[in-house]
Design an enzyme around this catalytic site. Structure first.
Site, PDB file in Angstrom:
ATOM      1  N   CYS A   1      48.705  13.818  66.352  1.00  0.00           N
ATOM      2  CA  CYS A   1      48.656  12.486  65.738  1.00  0.00           C
ATOM      3  C   CYS A   1      49.598  11.480  66.377  1.00  0.00           C
ATOM      4  CB  CYS A   1      48.919  12.594  64.230  1.00  0.00           C
ATOM      5  SG  CYS A   1      50.503  13.322  63.789  1.00  0.00           S
ATOM      6  N   HIS A   2      50.419  11.879  67.310  1.00  0.00           N
ATOM      7  CA  HIS A   2      51.368  10.943  67.930  1.00  0.00           C
ATOM      8  C   HIS A   2      51.409  11.216  69.423  1.00  0.00           C
ATOM      9  CE1 HIS A   2      55.346   9.340  69.148  1.00  0.00           C
ATOM     10  NE2 HIS A   2      55.127   8.477  68.198  1.00  0.00           N
ATOM     11  N   PHE A   3      50.798  10.616  70.182  1.00  0.00           N
ATOM     12  CA  PHE A   3      49.711   9.651  70.105  1.00  0.00           C
ATOM     13  C   PHE A   3      48.394  10.376  70.380  1.00  0.00           C
ATOM     14  CE2 PHE A   3      53.450   7.287  71.494  1.00  0.00           C
ATOM     15  CZ  PHE A   3      53.485   6.261  70.571  1.00  0.00           C
TER      16      PHE A   3
END
Length: 170
Positions: free
Chosen positions: A72-74
């Site tokens: 989720c990042h990134f």
């Protein structure tokens, strides 16, 4: 409840007991639970190490591509958020305050300068945190101030000066 006897190192099962509030007693310092617990073991902790003679903590976090933050990042550019590495260093300062017998719940109070010179990516094997305590107050006010580095496979990639954590009784 476990009665804590200070040790010079801690394994994951002991860190999880601290996260459940079983190490330092009710209402006192505890680590966050996974997935926010950001180290797997404390390899060194003492109250007289470091360049200031106020204490030293070293911990390790095993990195694998399946860790939650990589998805989720990134998106399509997996990297550990720098804020998580910084949080891990605050977690260690808070653990140290409980380890020396400080009473109260830990809270990050801020820091001085933070620099990022690299990334923790899924190909990294081990992150090592090294915290040098600069000042420790263990009276009615309980606060620790330390400098820290985060190493990725032995390379320093984050530095943080004057990490401040306090313990508060409610």
């Amino acid at each position: 409840m476990t009665i804590h006897e200070p040790q010079s190192r801690y394994e994951l099962d002991e860190l999880l007991a601290c996260a459940r509030g079983e190490m330092f007693g009710p209402g006192n310092a505890q680590l966050p639970s996974p997935p926010m617990l950001l180290f797997d073991r404390i390899t060194t902790i003492n109250d007289d190490g470091g360049p200031h003679g106020k204490g030293y903590i070293e911990a390790e976090f095993d990195i694998n591509p399946g860790l939650w933050f990589f998805d989720c990042h990134f998106k399509n550019d997996p990297v550990m958020p720098g804020s998580l590495g910084l949080d891990a260093m605050w977690q260690l300062v808070g653990f140290y305050l409980g380890w020396i017998g400080g009473k109260g719940r830990g809270r990050a109070l801020g820091c001085g300068e933070v620099k990022f010179a690299g990334e923790v990516t899924p190909d990294i094997k081990v992150v090592t945190y090294k915290v040098e305590m600069k000042r420790v107050i263990n009276r009615r006010l309980v606060m620790g101030i330390g400098d820290a580095v985060l190493e990725a496979d032995g390379n320093v990639i984050y530095t943080a000066q004057d990490l401040r954590v306090g313990l508060y009784q409610r």
